[in-house]
Each structure stands twice: as structure tokens, then as C-alpha cells.
Design a protein around this motif. Structure first.
Motif, PDB file in Angstrom:
ATOM      1  N   THR A  22       3.514 -13.453  -2.684  1.00  0.00           N
ATOM      2  CA  THR A  22       4.636 -13.304  -3.065  1.00  0.00           C
ATOM      3  C   THR A  22       4.901 -11.762  -3.628  1.00  0.00           C
ATOM      4  OG1 THR A  22       3.880 -14.319  -5.269  1.00  0.00           O
ATOM      5  CG2 THR A  22       4.794 -15.639  -3.840  1.00  0.00           C
ATOM      6  N   ALA A  23       3.948 -11.000  -3.546  1.00  0.00           N
ATOM      7  CA  ALA A  23       4.112  -9.497  -4.159  1.00  0.00           C
ATOM      8  C   ALA A  23       4.788  -8.775  -2.981  1.00  0.00           C
ATOM      9  CB  ALA A  23       2.664  -9.246  -4.545  1.00  0.00           C
ATOM     10  N   ASP A  24       4.867  -7.639  -3.501  1.00  0.00           N
ATOM     11  CA  ASP A  24       5.257  -6.474  -2.741  1.00  0.00           C
ATOM     12  C   ASP A  24       4.247  -5.603  -2.465  1.00  0.00           C
ATOM     13  OD1 ASP A  24       7.996  -7.647  -2.266  1.00  0.00           O
ATOM     14  OD2 ASP A  24       8.597  -6.464  -4.021  1.00  0.00           O
ATOM     15  N   TYR A  25       4.277  -4.837  -1.158  1.00  0.00           N
ATOM     16  CA  TYR A  25       3.358  -3.736  -1.040  1.00  0.00           C
ATOM     17  C   TYR A  25       3.421  -2.741  -1.892  1.00  0.00           C
ATOM     18  CZ  TYR A  25       0.950  -0.357   1.437  1.00  0.00           C
ATOM     19  OH  TYR A  25       0.012   0.932   1.834  1.00  0.00           O
ATOM     20  N   GLY A  26       2.359  -2.457  -2.497  1.00  0.00           N
ATOM     21  CA  GLY A  26       2.446  -1.388  -3.435  1.00  0.00           C
ATOM     22  C   GLY A  26       2.221  -1.829  -4.978  1.00  0.00           C
ATOM     23  N   ASP A  27       2.430  -3.145  -4.975  1.00  0.00           N
ATOM     24  CA  ASP A  27       2.276  -3.713  -6.555  1.00  0.00           C
ATOM     25  C   ASP A  27       0.705  -3.493  -6.756  1.00  0.00           C
ATOM     26  OD1 ASP A  27       4.957  -4.349  -6.543  1.00  0.00           O
ATOM     27  OD2 ASP A  27       4.523  -6.629  -6.017  1.00  0.00           O
ATOM     28  N   ASP A  28       0.617  -3.855  -8.141  1.00  0.00           N
ATOM     29  CA  ASP A  28      -0.918  -3.281  -8.645  1.00  0.00           C
ATOM     30  C   ASP A  28      -1.706  -4.890  -8.335  1.00  0.00           C
ATOM     31  OD1 ASP A  28      -2.985  -2.565  -9.825  1.00  0.00           O
ATOM     32  OD2 ASP A  28      -2.276  -2.763 -11.865  1.00  0.00           O
ATOM     33  N   LEU A  29      -2.246  -4.991  -7.320  1.00  0.00           N
ATOM     34  CA  LEU A  29      -2.905  -6.387  -6.838  1.00  0.00           C
ATOM     35  C   LEU A  29      -4.487  -5.924  -6.902  1.00  0.00           C
ATOM     36  CD1 LEU A  29      -0.681  -7.847  -4.568  1.00  0.00           C
ATOM     37  CD2 LEU A  29      -0.802  -8.484  -6.775  1.00  0.00           C
ATOM     38  N   ASP A  30      -5.313  -6.764  -6.859  1.00  0.00           N
ATOM     39  CA  ASP A  30      -7.003  -6.591  -6.836  1.00  0.00           C
ATOM     40  C   ASP A  30      -7.240  -6.859  -5.350  1.00  0.00           C
ATOM     41  OD1 ASP A  30      -7.224  -5.891  -9.403  1.00  0.00           O
ATOM     42  OD2 ASP A  30      -7.546  -8.039  -9.856  1.00  0.00           O
ATOM     43  N   GLY A  31      -8.016  -6.043  -5.009  1.00  0.00           N
ATOM     44  CA  GLY A  31      -8.396  -6.304  -3.347  1.00  0.00           C
ATOM     45  C   GLY A  31      -7.661  -5.889  -2.195  1.00  0.00           C
ATOM     46  N   ASP A  32      -8.174  -6.151  -1.126  1.00  0.00           N
ATOM     47  CA  ASP A  32      -7.600  -5.958   0.144  1.00  0.00           C
ATOM     48  C   ASP A  32      -6.503  -7.071   0.573  1.00  0.00           C
ATOM     49  OD1 ASP A  32      -8.700  -3.565   0.297  1.00  0.00           O
ATOM     50  OD2 ASP A  32     -10.462  -4.477   1.559  1.00  0.00           O
ATOM     51  N   ASN A  33      -5.301  -6.622   0.534  1.00  0.00           N
ATOM     52  CA  ASN A  33      -3.981  -7.640   0.833  1.00  0.00           C
ATOM     53  C   ASN A  33      -3.016  -7.331   1.869  1.00  0.00           C
ATOM     54  OD1 ASN A  33      -4.706  -9.398  -1.661  1.00  0.00           O
ATOM     55  ND2 ASN A  33      -4.422  -7.289  -2.607  1.00  0.00           N
ATOM     56  N   PHE A  34      -2.922  -5.984   2.036  1.00  0.00           N
ATOM     57  CA  PHE A  34      -1.911  -5.772   3.203  1.00  0.00           C
ATOM     58  C   PHE A  34      -2.566  -4.602   4.239  1.00  0.00           C
ATOM     59  CE2 PHE A  34       0.310  -6.642  -0.665  1.00  0.00           C
ATOM     60  CZ  PHE A  34       1.421  -7.367  -0.282  1.00  0.00           C
ATOM     61  N   VAL A  35      -2.135  -4.199   5.173  1.00  0.00           N
ATOM     62  CA  VAL A  35      -2.801  -3.436   6.174  1.00  0.00           C
ATOM     63  C   VAL A  35      -2.966  -2.345   5.668  1.00  0.00           C
ATOM     64  CG1 VAL A  35      -2.363  -2.154   8.333  1.00  0.00           C
ATOM     65  CG2 VAL A  35      -1.839  -4.656   8.146  1.00  0.00           C
ATOM     66  N   GLY A  36      -1.798  -1.558   4.619  1.00  0.00           N
ATOM     67  CA  GLY A  36      -1.905  -0.419   4.141  1.00  0.00           C
ATOM     68  C   GLY A  36      -2.889  -0.288   3.157  1.00  0.00           C
ATOM     69  N   ASP A  37      -3.686  -1.301   2.718  1.00  0.00           N
ATOM     70  CA  ASP A  37      -4.873  -1.350   1.851  1.00  0.00           C
ATOM     71  C   ASP A  37      -5.970  -0.768   2.439  1.00  0.00           C
ATOM     72  OD1 ASP A  37      -3.145  -2.108  -0.406  1.00  0.00           O
ATOM     73  OD2 ASP A  37      -3.842  -4.175   0.034  1.00  0.00           O
ATOM     74  N   ILE A  38      -6.179  -1.304   3.733  1.00  0.00           N
ATOM     75  CA  ILE A  38      -7.569  -0.741   4.508  1.00  0.00           C
ATOM     76  C   ILE A  38      -7.264   0.103   5.544  1.00  0.00           C
ATOM     77  CG2 ILE A  38      -8.261  -3.054   4.090  1.00  0.00           C
ATOM     78  CD1 ILE A  38      -7.596  -3.906   6.688  1.00  0.00           C
ATOM     79  N   THR A  39      -6.011   0.553   6.004  1.00  0.00           N
ATOM     80  CA  THR A  39      -5.974   1.283   7.308  1.00  0.00           C
ATOM     81  C   THR A  39      -6.143   2.953   6.791  1.00  0.00           C
ATOM     82  OG1 THR A  39      -4.784   1.842   9.263  1.00  0.00           O
ATOM     83  CG2 THR A  39      -3.463   1.449   7.126  1.00  0.00           C
TER      84      THR A  39
END
Length: 986
Positions: free
Chosen positions: A815-832
Motif C-alpha cells: 500500500t506504500a509508494d515507491y520512495g517511502d521509508d520502508l525496510d528491505g527490498d520492496n520495489f525494483v528500484g530498491d535493487i536494480t
């Protein structure tokens, strides 16, 4: 009529199937099909001189698998499908016309689609029928339109014409015209000879001495049912205008109403008639349609047609195919030509009415199909067999060395190859080949139809089963099935095949393969018959920014044991994904024969295992831990364990090519399959521009061209933004954007903040090319010399980075947006770690404001060699250049610097900070191990790869080192793996 012959045939017909491109269409398009024989005959004897015919004769079927008509402007009657059928050990029966008559064409719903091409028909619902008996299909008003051939003589000259009408309005019914007067089925419209016409003239039945040159024969005079002659004008001797004479006797009618409309005298009549050559033109004018009554040798057409502009019409509204022409090239070769358009699922069926030239045992009759593109060779439609019985098993099974296995549960089928061959047979023996044994006779049963037979089954030897008392039972349809056979691979090795030899009574033996010895292994596979899906890279799974509707799913991927128990749970395994490709979903299609906690493993438990494995693999691969499942089913009576799944994938912008999904582990053999292919939704063309620093309005002499990958692919609203890396160079606001005219694409452009942006206002009709020209730059005067890349950011790439990963780490990610302060790898942008660079050296600054020194020495550095060449001097290296794991060419910093003329004392190394420093003119260049940045006079410049230490020597990527030293002439020879600096210098 074809002759019927007697055959001694097997009860079951067999089918021969071979894929082929069955025929090619002329340059207007292409049709592809598969070829198969339906009801192929398996016989032991051929009577009646080898003739193959009858209602159950074999049939060659060509099933259309694709139909691609490239030139849609070409009329359908100009589209020609042609194929050649060549027989081996057989010859064609019948004439060309009879063979053409035997060819049928149906669509996938089994509707006849043979019709007549009607290019001039108007849009209407009426059906015109041209028949020889005056009947017809009628029309919405119930009227039947019939065209009759009429002929008369005048002044020793024969005239022919067609009279056309409807019932009750100057209509002469064709069924009342003597045979031969109208064009008959099987005859051509043109070419009807004068002699033939004279044979049909009514005057032969009237007074032969009379001058009937001004008389016209008619039938059904004024709807009175009387046939005879009417005088067209007063001849003064034999009659007056309108006088009627019946065929028998004289019956005068004082009227001219029987003459054709608006014809009142014979001179007008002569002006109104048509010659035979004008028939088709006359019909076109009268009915606004054309008719094909040609039934020439080897040609078959239908004449019933629905009037619809430029359509094939025929036996029904599905008529799409016109003439079928057969040309008998030789007794065993025919060429078939068909005009019309085909659709996927259409079937062309050719009766194989033939005669075999040799009918001895083991002879076969085959047909091959030849086209311009590919041949389908040797489809067997008749085979003469020696043995009286056949043996088969639907599925072979796998068995491991020194293991036992039940044969296929459907059983071993033994059937008559010749009618009645099992009659009276009391004993059948089954014998295994060397290396295999039967385990027991207990549980072995024999069935015929649905009834279990009362027979004895004994184990005579370890390799021989004997079935007795068979003759006391009724055998249904000449077939028995032996079930419950268990065998053991006693001394056979991996790859060996278990074969059972069947002997029924005194008849010849036949063999059948029943099992294969396999090693314990897990095999990875995809369906080879399915097309590999093509997916666009750099977009999310919803295809944001493009109009493509693909689901990003791979082919179904299957992991299956070769033998029950082969897949051990004691060790983990890995399913690998190519770098730059990421998983957004996993679907378990099927899984069976796995256990967890003592029960059958569920789909949900496998899905949970995939989620944990993707997290453990850092969202790059699936790393399955030990004991994902407790065990597999090791019961040899069961099928091996198997897992089938589908992955939903996305890939980095710029990733193109096959997606190889791998499978590896300590107890499995490493293997991979191609499950999908990625292509880019656009290509960018840009050239290197060597520029000197000129603070404002520095002109770029070349253009940037962005090309769409397919028609209408970029979605309305999609944006493309270009900028120069490092923000030391920016675009001025004066560029020109142009979309090519053929595409009809409209653009909205924005130039601000040093970037160039265009937005798609309307999608393209044809794949668009957008050209950005007239570009100018603002350049910081303190910018170091060297190369600066062109970067592209798009609506697609923004959505791509925001794509939610499969098995995301943070539960709030959904339910979050990309760029929100989240823990871990959740979006493609977090790992690519993909690069937005579309041109590495778009701007190459060749001079700086503070340093005018230039290197001119040519330096050649061959990768992997312990030397480099500086000018004409070869310098030995203690550590050679190499290509690192990221694909960059790494050069030894000190060796290359000194080769270019920098004093060795000006290349410094600080061991504590692991920093290399080069003192060059007014430049101080420093780089630190492990960091992807270098400093020129204190200004940070990003590098493509970090400094690496190899054998105590510092290495830097070739282009970064050249940038630091102000070298612009850099070349790379991929064939020789050689880097050259200043190759173009003196």
C-alpha cells in the motif's frame, strides 16, 4: 465411377502426421499448413491390381496454421495457392477433372468454403443462381433469374445471344429449350461452335424449304405453353410480323408482344443480339455480376453466388475459395492450384484415389508435398505388412538400475494386423531382452473390450511370460490388452531400452519398447511447441507508458524427476534469473508427488517456498533451503514428482535477448531453459560530439533520434527526458523536436532545467522516429576534459522502478509508494543498478580552461598480455590488463600513465588510504580503491567502475583513466581484445 476393391485390412486405421509448409502463395502473401494422412491403410494384401479407392480410402489433409496476405490491395481472385503432390510406388486414378472433384475445402466449423469470385457484385442479399434446369436459389422476392442461350440464323449467318428475365416478364424458361441450346454444365461459355448451334435450331423441325431468316424461335409463346417460331417482320411470303407458328401445325397469333422488349422488327433484333464472345459482358451489364460456368477439364467451380461487392460466394456465405485446378504432370505427379483466401483452421482434403505399382510385402505408398518454401516428404498412406499381429504400448516408463517398475497402466496392446489373425490362437509369449526380467506373473491380467479373459499367465523363465487358453475366449475387435506387468532392470545400464518380443501362436514375432533405464536426475524443461513470449524491457508489469497488453509471463517451466525418488530434499537448490531481470509474481501451475509434514504438499506451500527463496536470494535468484519438501513419492508405481510454474518478469531498460532460467544445486545437474525474450520499446541513436568549452550556446553538430519499436507502441502521455550526466553540462532551451510525417504522431515539448523533454500527444499509425536537432549546451568553465554521457528518463522507467517485487520484504509495501521509508527490498528500484545512459560519450570535452597539455603518444594495451606498446617501444608489465566482472576493460594506472610520458614519481600510491594520485601538468587526479568516483583538482567525477587492486597494482576502467588524463582518442578492438589510446595521433 471409381471401382471398389476388397482388402484384408487391420481393424484399426493409422494416421501419419508431419508438419510442413504445405504450399506457398504467390508474392501477394503466404499460407502455411500442416500435412497429415487420415485413415492410412495398413494391409497384408492388396487386391484388384493394387487400386486404392472407396469411401474409407486414405485422405491427405492440409490444415492451415497461418495465413498472412501482405498485399491487401490485391484482389482475392489474384491470390494463388499452388502445391505439387508426388507419389512413390503409386499412380493417380482418374482424370484431372475427377481428381479436382475429389478435393474438398472446409473451414474449422466444417463448412464448405468453395465459392466463385465475384469482383463486380453489389452489396445485396439476393442470391442469383445460374442453373441448367431453370430452378435456382431464388431471391428475397422469390424471382428466379435465368440466362438462356438463344440462337437464330439470318442471311446464312448464325447469331447467338442471351435472353435474361424473370418469370412472367419476357422470360423463356430454360427447361423448355431443347438440350444443347443453353450452355450446359461442363461446357464453356465461349467457343460454342456454329455447327453445335445449328443442331439446336428449331427450324430443323419446321418446313425445311421455308425461308425463316426473319423468324425467331421461342418457347412458351406468351405463357401459353406453345413452342415454335415468331416472325420478326413481314416477309411478304411466309408470314407477317408477330405471326406465330408452332412446332407442330400452324397456330397464328396476331401480336408482336412475344418479341424481346423494345425490339419490333428483325433489323432491331439483329442490332440487339450478342455474339458468343460477348456473353460474359452481357451478363455483367444485365445483372451487375459475373458468372463462371467454366467446367473445363480439371476445373471445378460453383455457380451459385451471393451478390456482395468483391467477395467469394458459393455453397454458403462462407465461400472464400474459387477455382480448383489440377494439372497431371505425370502419372504420379499432380499440381494443384487454388484461387482465394484461406484462414487459420481451414482444411484442404484430397482423396488418395490411387493405384499401387508394387504390392509385395513391406511395400508402402507415400505422398510428398512440394512448395516454393518447404517440402513435406514421404507421408505413408498405404503399407503392406508381413506380420499378422501388432504390439504397442501408449507410454514407456522409466526405471533406474537394479530397480523395479510397473509398465504403463493402460497395458500392452496386442492386435490383429490382418483380420482374424488371432482366431484360434491359444498361446502368446512375452519375452524381455537381456538385462531385464519379469518380477512375477501374479497380478497380470488379459482383457478384450471391457471383459477380463479367463486365461492362465505363467512365468516360464525370468524373462518370459506365457499366456495360455486364449482360444477359449471371445476376442473383441481383434485386440487384447495385457495389464499389471512389472519388470526389473537387473543388469541393464542407464540408457538401455527394455523391449518385449510378442509371439502369437506360430506367427512372426513383433517387438515393442516398454521402458528405459535412466539415471536419478531432475530435468528442467519448457513446452517446445509453444512460442517463446516476447516482453518489452524497461516497463512495469502493467506496461505503463506503452500500449502493449502482454502479461509478462514466461512459458510454463517444469522440473521433473526422471525416476521416483530422484529429487532429494536433503540439499537445497537454486533457480537462477539473469542479471537485470526481476520477478513480480509466481504462479504454481501444477505440482504432484511431494510430501510435507506427512501429507501431500499443497500449491500454497510451494508458493510460500518460492517467496522465502526469492527473499533469501536477495530478489535476484530463488535460493531454496534444505528440505523445502520433506520427501518425494518413492513408490515406483507412482509417477515421478514434478513441479510446473510460471514467472511474471520485468527487465532493466536496455536489457534485450533471451531470458534463461537456470536450475542448479549440489545434488542436481545444472541446466537452463529459455522461458521468455525481452526487447526494448525504443532505440536511441546519438553520436559522439568532440567540443571545446564555450560557456553558453555551444552548438551540438549531431542529432538525437528516438525510434519506436512497433506501430502505436508509445502510449498517449508517455514522456522522454534527456540530460547530460553529472550536471556540469546542460541543454539550452532552443532544440527542435520533429516526429516523422508517416507516423502521424503529435508531440508536446518542454525545455527547462537543462533537460529536453517530449510527450506523446497522440499515438502513431506507423512506428515513429522523433528527431531532436538544433541543440546547444551550457558548459561550466571549470569542467574537466573528458567524456560525458547522454541519459534518458521515461514514463516507462519511472513506473518500472516503482514496480512492486515478488515476495517484498516490508508488509506495508503493498500500500506504500515507491520512495517511502520502508525496510528491505520492496520495489525494483530498491535493487536494480541499471544505468539511464543511452550514449556513453555523447559530449567529449577535448580542452579545458586550466590545462592545455595534450598527450600525443600512441599506447596499445592488449588484454591478457604482459606488455603494452608505447609509440614504437614495447614495455613489459608485471600484471596484464583484463576485463572485470562488469565487462569493463581495466588498465594498470601506473604503467599506462608512465607509457604516456608521465614521470614515474608523479604517480603516487598511499597504502593506508589505498589511493592512487597522478600529478599531470596543472591537474591533480586521485582515485581510491573501492570507490566509483575520481577527483580532478578536487572536483568529484563519477566513474563507471571502482578502482580495483590486482596483484598489488591499481587498475581503473579504460575510459575513466582516459578522461582523467584528457585523452579523447580511445578505441577498442573486440576481435583482438586490444585497447588503443591516441591511435589517430602522429
Amino acid at each position: 465411377m471409381k471401382k471398389f476393391i476388397s482388402f484384408v485390412m487391420a481393424a484399426a486405421m493409422v494416421a501419419s502426421l508431419a508438419p510442413a509448409t504445405a504450399f506457398a502463395v504467390s508474392n501477394n502473401g503466404e499460407v502455411k499448413a500442416t500435412a497429415s494422412i487420415i485413415n492410412a491403410w495398413s494391409v497384408s494384401e492388396v487386391g484388384n491390381d493394387g487400386e486404392i479407392s472407396g469411401e474409407d480410402a486414405p485422405e491427405l489433409q492440409l490444415k492451415i496454421t497461418s495465413a498472412d496476405y501482405k498485399q491487401t490491395s490485391v484482389s482475392a481472385d489474384q491470390i494463388e495457392a499452388k502445391f505439387t503432390l508426388t507419389l512413390d510406388n503409386a499412380e493417380w486414378l482418374g482424370t484431372e477433372k475427377e481428381i479436382a472433384d475429389s478435393i474438398s475445402i472446409e473451414d474449422e466449423d466444417h463448412y464448405d468454403i468453395i465459392g466463385t469470385w465475384n469482383p463486380n457484385a453489389t452489396a445485396a442479399t439476393e442470391t442469383y443462381s445460374y442453373t441448367t434446369d431453370g430452378t435456382g436459389d431464388g431471391s428475397s422476392s422469390g424471382a428466379t433469374i435465368v440466362a438462356n442461350w438463344k440462337s437464330t440464323t439470318a442471311s446464312n449467318q448464325t447469331y447467338g445471344y442471351w435472353e435474361i428475365g424473370t418469370e412472367g416478364t419476357n422470360f423463356v424458361s430454360i427447361d423448355s429449350v431443347v438440350e444443347g441450346l443453353a450452355v450446359q454444365e461442363g461446357e464453356e461459355i465461349t467457343g460454342k461452335g456454329v455447327d453445335e448451334q445449328k443442331e439446336a435450331l428449331f427450324y430443323q423441325t419446321v418446313d425445311a424449304s421455308a425461308d425463316y431468316s426473319k423468324w425467331l424461335e421461342v418457347t412458351n409463346w406468351n405463357n401459353t405453353g406453345k413452342d415454335g417460331w415468331v416472325c420478326a417482320e413481314n416477309d411478304g411470303t411466309y408470314g407477317s410480323a408477330g405471326e406465330f407458328k408452332a412446332l407442330t401445325g400452324t397456330n397464328t397469333e396476331d401480336t408482336t408482344s412475344g418479341l424481346p422488349a423494345n425490339v419490333q422488327n428483325f433489323s432491331e433484333l439483329k442490332a440487339a443480339v450478342y455474339t458468343a464472345e460477348d456473353v460474359e459482358t452481357a451478363l455483367d451489364s444485365a445483372l451487375d455480376t459475373s458468372v463462371t460456368t467454366s467446367y473445363d477439364y480439371g476445373v471445378r467451380t460453383l455457380t451459385s453466388q451471393t451478390a456482395a461487392k468483391g467477395a467469394y460466394t458459393g455453397g454458403n456465405a462462407n465461400g472464400r475459395v474459387g477455382d480448383i485446378t489440377v494439372d497431371k504432370i505425370d502419372d504420379d505427379v499432380i499440381e494443384v492450384t487454388i484461387h482465394g483466401k484461406f484462414s487459420v483452421g481451414d482444411v484442404i482434403a484430397v482423396n488418395m484415389d490411387t493405384v499401387m505399382t508394387k504390392t509385395s510385402v513391406n511395400k508402402t505408398a507415400t505422398v510428398s508435398i512440394e512448395s516454393d518454401l518447404v517440402d513435406a516428404d514421404d507421408l505413408v498412406f498405404v503399407s503392406i505388412k508381413e506380420q499378422a499381429v501388432e504390439a504397442s504400448i501408449k507410454k514407456t516408463v522409466n526405471v533406474a538400475e537394479e530397480e523395479m517398475v510397473d509398465l504403463y497402466s493402460g497395458g500392452l496392446v496386442i492386435k490383429e494386423a490382418v483380420d482374424g489373425s488371432l482366431d484360434g490362437v491359444d498361446e502368446i509369449t512375452l519375452e524381455l531382452n537381456k538385462g531385464f526380467e519379469f518380477t512375477t506373473a501374479n497380478g497380470v491380467t488379459v482383457e478384450s473390450g471391457s471383459t477380463e479373459l479367463n486365461v492362465d499367465v505363467d512365468l516360464e523363465d525370468d524373462d518370459t511370460l506365457v499366456i495360455t487358453d486364449l482360444s477359449a475366449n471371445t476376442i473383441v475387435d481383434g485386440k487384447i490388452t495385457v495389464k499389471g506387468i512389472e519388470i526389473e532392470a537387473t543388469s541393464a545400464s542407464t540408457g538401455d531400452i527394455a523391449t518385449i518380443t510378442v509371439k502369437a501362436g506360430t506367427m512372426d514375432k513383433v517387438k515393442v519398447e516398454v521402458a528405459e533405464v535412466v539415471d536419478y536426475e531432475v530435468v528442467m524443461s519448457v513446452d517446445e511447441d509453444e512460442d517463446v513470449p516476447v516482453i518489452y524491457s524497461g516497463v512495469d508489469a502493467d506496461n505503463t507508458g506503452i500500449t502493449d497488453d502482454s502479461d509478462h509471463e514466461t512459458l510454463e517451466i517444469t522440473l521433473e524427476e526422471s525416476f521416483p525418488g530422484a529429487w532429494s530434499s536433503r540439499q537445497g537448490f537454486t533457480i537462477t534469473i539473469p542479471e537485470g531481470v526481476y520477478v513480480t509474481d509466481v504462479e504454481i501451475v501444477n505440482q504432484e508427488n511431494f510430501f510435507q509434514d506427512g501429507d501431500d504438499m499443497t500449491d500454497a506451500e510451494w508458493e510460500e517456498a518460492f517467496e522465502e527463496a526469492y527473499q533469501d536470494g536477495d530478489h535476484l535468484n530463488f535460493e531454496f533451503a534444505k528440505r523445502v519438501f520433506d520427501d518425494v513419492d518413492t513408490d515406483l508405481n507412482e509417477d515421478p514428482a514434478s513441479l510446473t510454474f510460471v514467472l511474471t518478469l520485468v527487465a532493466d531498460p536496455g536489457f534485450e535477448g533471451d531470458v534463461e532460467i537456470g536450475f542448479e544445486g549440489s545434488l542436481v545437474e545444472s541446466q537452463s531453459v529459455v522461458a521468455a525474450t525481452f526487447v526494448s520499446p525504443y532505440t536511441v541513436t546519438a553520436e559522439q560530439n568532440d567540443l571545446k568549452i564555450d560557456s553558453r550556446y555551444t552548438e551540438i553538430p549531431t542529432d538525437i533520434v528516438v525510434t519506436e519499436a512497433a506501430d502505436g507502441l508509445w502510449e498517449k502521455g508517455a514522456e522522454f527526458t534527456f540530460q547530460i550526466e553529472k550536471e556540469l553540462i546542460s541543454f539550452e532551451d532552443d532544440a527542435t523536436f520533429t516526429a516523422d510525417e508517416d507516423s502521424d504522431m503529435e508531440l508536446k515539448t518542454t525545455q527547462s532545467g537543462g533537460t529536453l523533454t517530449f510527450e506523446v500527444k497522440s499515438t502513431s499509425d506507423e512506428a515513429a522516429s522523433v528527431t531532436i536537432s538544433d541543440m546547444e549546451l551550457y558548459m561550466d568553465r571549470n569542467i574537466p576534459t573528458g567524456a560525458y554521457a547522454l541519459e534518458l528518463y521515461t514514463t516507462m522507467s519511472d513506473a518500472y522502478e516503482a514496480q512492486l517485487l515478488y515476495a517484498y520484504d516490508d508488509t506495508d509495501a503493498a500500500t506504500a509508494d515507491y520512495g517511502d521509508d520502508l525496510d528491505g527490498d520492496n520495489f525494483v528500484g530498491d535493487i536494480t543498478d541499471y544505468s539511464n545512459v543511452v550514449k556513453d560519450s555523447f559530449i567529449n570535452v577535448i580542452t579545458g580552461t586550466t590545462d592545455g597539455a595534450m598527450f600525443t603518444t600512441k599506447v596499445v594495451v592488449p588484454v591478457g598480455e604482459n606488455y603494452l606498446i608505447s609509440g614504437d617501444t614495447q614495455i613489459e608489465l608485471d600484471v596484464p590488463a583484463y576485463i572485470n566482472a562488469d565487462g569493463y576493460t581495466m588498465l594498470p594506472v601506473r604503467a599506462v600513465s608512465t607509457a604516456l610520458g608521465i614521470d614515474n614519481n608523479s604517480v603516487l600510491w598511499d597504502q593506508d588510504s589505498k589511493t592512487v594520485t597522478i600529478l599531470y601538468g596543472q591537474r591533480i587526479i586521485s582515485m581510491t580503491y573501492g570507490q566509483k568516483v575520481m577527483y580532478v583538482n578536487g572536483q568529484a567525477i563519477a566513474t563507471s567502475s571502482a578502482v580495483e587492486i590486482t596483484d598489488d597494482r591499481a587498475f581503473l576502467p579504460m575510459r575513466d583513466l582516459a578522461t582523467a588524463l584528457g585523452i579523447t582518442d580511445i578505441t577498442w578492438d573486440d576481435t583482438t581484445k586490444t585497447a588503443t589510446l591516441n591511435g589517430g595521433e602522429a
